[in-house]
Design an enzyme around this catalytic site. Structure first.
Site, PDB file in Angstrom:
ATOM      1  N   CYS A  86      -5.396   4.088  -4.684  1.00  0.00           N
ATOM      2  CA  CYS A  86      -5.569   2.735  -4.173  1.00  0.00           C
ATOM      3  C   CYS A  86      -6.785   1.983  -4.694  1.00  0.00           C
ATOM      4  CB  CYS A  86      -5.587   2.774  -2.658  1.00  0.00           C
ATOM      5  SG  CYS A  86      -6.450   4.216  -1.989  1.00  0.00           S
ATOM      6  N   HIS A 129     -11.241  -2.356   0.032  1.00  0.00           N
ATOM      7  CA  HIS A 129     -11.259  -1.056  -0.637  1.00  0.00           C
ATOM      8  C   HIS A 129     -12.086  -0.999  -1.918  1.00  0.00           C
ATOM      9  CE1 HIS A 129      -8.644   2.776  -0.304  1.00  0.00           C
ATOM     10  NE2 HIS A 129      -9.590   2.717   0.600  1.00  0.00           N
ATOM     11  N   ASP A 156       0.846  -1.196   0.000  1.00  0.00           N
ATOM     12  CA  ASP A 156       0.000   0.000   0.000  1.00  0.00           C
ATOM     13  C   ASP A 156       0.880   1.244   0.000  1.00  0.00           C
ATOM     14  OD1 ASP A 156      -2.175   1.626   0.160  1.00  0.00           O
ATOM     15  OD2 ASP A 156      -3.075   0.612   1.892  1.00  0.00           O
ATOM     16  N   ASP A 157       0.830   1.998  -1.063  1.00  0.00           N
ATOM     17  CA  ASP A 157       1.629   3.233  -1.186  1.00  0.00           C
ATOM     18  C   ASP A 157       3.130   2.969  -1.102  1.00  0.00           C
ATOM     19  OD1 ASP A 157      -0.774   4.534  -1.261  1.00  0.00           O
ATOM     20  OD2 ASP A 157      -0.394   5.855   0.438  1.00  0.00           O
ATOM     21  N   ASP A 214       0.140  -0.876  -4.871  1.00  0.00           N
ATOM     22  CA  ASP A 214      -1.082  -0.371  -5.520  1.00  0.00           C
ATOM     23  C   ASP A 214      -0.882   0.946  -6.257  1.00  0.00           C
ATOM     24  OD1 ASP A 214      -0.764   1.137  -3.210  1.00  0.00           O
ATOM     25  OD2 ASP A 214      -2.903   1.158  -2.721  1.00  0.00           O
ATOM     26  N   ASN A 215       0.093   1.737  -5.788  1.00  0.00           N
ATOM     27  CA  ASN A 215       0.400   3.005  -6.480  1.00  0.00           C
ATOM     28  C   ASN A 215       1.735   3.493  -5.957  1.00  0.00           C
ATOM     29  OD1 ASN A 215      -2.329   3.917  -4.534  1.00  0.00           O
ATOM     30  ND2 ASN A 215      -0.286   4.668  -3.987  1.00  0.00           N
TER      31      ASN A 215
END
EC number: 3.1.6.4
Lengths: 503, 503
Positions: free
Chosen positions: A60, A123, A20-21, A270-271
């Site tokens: 996300c 999410h 995540d991130d 995710d990004n």
């Protein structure tokens, strides 16, 4: 590709490790100077690195929707039309979620007998109809939203944590996160859930799909006590170290159970790293421009490692332009399943790249909302629109590109370049600092190819119903299923649907 | 450390592979996305990586003077006082060179019976008294200056190439560099020279010191035909690929001769990537700020790999703050020699770091001219002065930090922070984008340590006589020794010494 070609006697287990991130530059093997990811670096040494691997969105929820559907957010509905080129996701007040018409990876894998579990962040909508167990997963331990908070449970409820169908507590309550010290035991819980699931499926001799979507590296970043203060990089690094340690444990278990050669593992994020939270709560995008929320490389290029001992050759690098959506198609291929034929699938089967070093020419599209901001084809990236964030936000100190400022490129107004796109050669200039001269033959050649690819894309594009337009305080996590058993049901306010505000 | 501790039966051969303007981010193992350095990456996998390794200056000549003397340029005279905080080097018109009083590594290694050869760029003065064979080297194949040109041999002579005492031709004449195609065979020549030297010394059973100082990655970058057009990164990448291939050949020869375990090899670069030449003629500094000429990390942090099979453990990372000056002290230590005791030596013996993982607390000083711009101690870097380049240059399009702009940090005027230094935590913030708050306890703690280290440094500092102040057209390479045999002597103009102009 077909499993026969692989020589695998049966469809392998599938493990997708989704960070995540986390940024491209956060792993030792991707050049992070502190080199604190020995397990991921070893995974890369034993597997295949994809330095040109992209998420499907710089945010996300859309990225995760793309992973599980194999389709761009513009197709699967995970976007907004509330403004031009607006990023959107699924905060608690979002009304939408993953549409019933979408076919999700775990739903399809049922056709090959897989047991599926999601650990961590879903999410894709938190209202009952979007529950992951209604969308093909057999088990869930984790939360529907980000671990923001703590909230007062009056204006805003704390985010619930689910075990399967029902909530078992809330963040900052039963599942504490100490924002001051950064201590939280969540990654340990999520790791244990993964290990348990693998062991149980192994014992049951059932092929499994583990979607390990942990969120320790998303601000507010956290780590458990043994990892706090151990990184040279501060708290963000502590979280990375714990994640790395957990990945090591998962891979070790696969080895110990002697199912490493029967299990395909893929690691990505995710990004891009959230530079708005840097340096204490955000990671690194290495040499790339800007971060999360942007369609520059720092926003969407991801660390990516494929690992399948004995099948995917060790210590290799693939320059295939890869996408998180490829994990959908590749997973189906590995399971011996065909992707749905009744819709456009954007994901590519990566097996030819992984097994035979084959490179497939394909475009990477960079969207914000329903606006095509940029496209990469081969080594060339063309920007049709440039925007980081608004001057209004910049004046408040919010900056998606701290320390980076490429004149005419990292713009704080939405600049329209559709007539004359900005083109970069990502091999010579991965940092998107030197646009090709509009007059050069190289520019014209690149533009011709890019224009063709975009025309093909847009001519066949049927946008899905946008899911991220409407918000409503009443749909927040006031009374998730199971709340009554815990005495933790809250009373929702009056239902007032409104347009979500996406700055 | 002492050789006995290493368990080596005899002093090892020494091979220093010094790149020119190659950046920290140019190697696959340091995260270069195209991953085109398989031989260097293998060298790292078989050796030890130093991600926190620094040159002694952001420019070529002073950095090389520091390597060979183990002393900061401010001590060995390789600096200018012609202006405040000015970088300087040895163009053809420079009058100065490495002072006779300095003790150079090859001079000292004679004491242990080493044969020494320099291949490539000397850059420590081109007038007869500075000739490398007068300073301890037994052999030389290469040039005294950068391969700039071509010149007209009237206003300015082309740079000579020497074999040992005499010139054997000039760049762009007998040693062609095609600026249009980028073709030049020089790296092949320099590689052959290295291989020949190693083989001859091996046959003679003589310990050797090879200083391989090639310049293919300095603008104008070049490569030989088999490498041209082969990189995903353009011509700069072609040069890197050829260098990588050559390093592979050198290491292979050591293995083939079965002297790999008797040879200590170190790979690094003289300063950061020249972003003024990017993207076509310059490399990458990865996540670091700015490039060559600056005292930000991009200007002075270098790729660094130690390789000594069987002695330096394989696949390790050392977080020792290292310096190019350490190669002097470490080489002497390996040869069983003590560094000169009659002067300050800034280089550290890296053997404890390499053999036992020991970390020694030591400052890294960042100078421009005689101005101490910054210092790093542990994880903290304090800037006393900030400056990239002048507004005048910027207006001409010269930019040392293209695409990077950290407000108040990448300044185009010389900003004095000596009263209240800008402090960065390089672990959390390797890109020097987020200065610590002046009010924070962390800032005060860091400043206290840094101030002490700087005071100690400055109290004992005796600057050498500045060598880079005076220029004279008459001292250029008009008539190098050997020119008469080739009929290539040119007539110098009238001698007019003047202050060198360092912008």
């Amino acid at each position: 590709a077909g499993l026969a070609a692989v020589g695998a006697p049966k469809p392998p287990n599938l493990v997708l490790l989704l960070m995540d991130d986390m940024g491209w530059g956060d792993l030792g093997v991707y050049g992070e100077p502190s080199r604190e990811t020995p397990n991921l670096d070893r995974m890369a040494a034993e597997g295949m690195l994809f330095p040109n691997f992209y998420s499907a969105n710089p945010l996300c929820s859309p990225s995760r929707a793309a992973l599980l559907t194999g389709r761009l957010p513009i197709r699967n509905g995970f976007y907004t039309t509330n403004g031009h080129a607006r990023n959107a996701y699924t905060p608690q007040e979002i009304v939408g979620g993953i549409p019933a018409e979408e076919r999700l990876l775990p739903e399809l894998l049922k056709g090959a007998g897989y047991a599926s579990k999601i650990v961590g962040k879903w999410h894709l909508g938190h209202r009952p109809q979007f529950h992951p167990l209604k969308r093909g997963f057999d088990e869930w331990f984790g939360s529907p939203n980000c671990h923001f908070g703590p909230y007062d449970n009056r204006a805003r409820p704390n985010i619930p944590v689910y075990r399967d169908w029902e909530m078992v507590g809330r963040y900052y309550e039963e599942f504490p996160i100490n924002l001051k010290t950064g201590e939280a035991n969540l990654t340990q819980l999520y790791t244990q859930e993964a290990l348990d699931f693998v062991q149980r499926q192994h014992a049951a001799r059932r092929p499994f799909f583990l979607y390990w979507a942990i969120d320790a590296t998303h601000a507010p970043v956290y780590a458990s006590r043994p990892f706090l203060g151990t990184s040279r990089r501060g708290r963000y690094g502590d979280a990375v170290r714990e994640v790395d340690d957990s990945v090591g444990k998962i891979l070790s278990l696969l080895r110990d159970l002697r199912i490493a050669e029967d299990t395909f593992v893929f690691f990505t994020s995710d990004n891009g790293a959230a530079l708005i939270s840097a340096p204490k709560q955000g990671g690194s995008n290495g040499p790339f421009l800007c971060g999360k929320q942007t369609t520059f490389e720092g926003g969407m290029r991801e660390p990516a490692i494929a690992w399948w001992p004995g099948r995917v050759p060790a210590g290799q690098v693939s320059h295939q332009l890869g996408s998180i959506m490829d994990l959908f198609t590749t997973s189906l291929s590995l399971a011996g399943l065909a992707p749905p034929s009744d819709r456009v699938i954007d994901g590519l089967d990566l097996l030819p790249a992984m097994l035979w070093g084959q490179l497939t020419d394909r475009p990477i599209f960079y969207y914000r909302g329903n606006t095509l901001m940029a496209v990469t084809l081969g080594q060339y990236k063309a920007h049709f629109w440039t925007w980081t964030n608004s001057w209004e936000e910049v004046r408040q100190g919010i900056d998606f590109c701290p320390g980076q400022n490429v004149s005419g490129v990292t713009t704080h107004t939405q600049e329209d370049h559709t007539e004359l796109p900005l083109v970069f050669h990502l091999g010579r200039d991965p940092g998107e600092r030197f646009p090709l001269s509009f007059a050069s033959p190289e520019y014209l050649r690149a533009l011709r190819r890019v224009t063709l690819a975009v025309r093909q894309h847009q001519e066949t594009l049927v946008p899905g119903q946008p899911q991220l337009n409407v918000c409503n305080q009443a749909v927040m996590n006031w009374a998730p299923p199971g709340c009554e058993k815990l005495g933790k049901c809250l009373t929702p306010p009056e239902s007032v649907p409104e347009k979500c505000s996406w700055p």
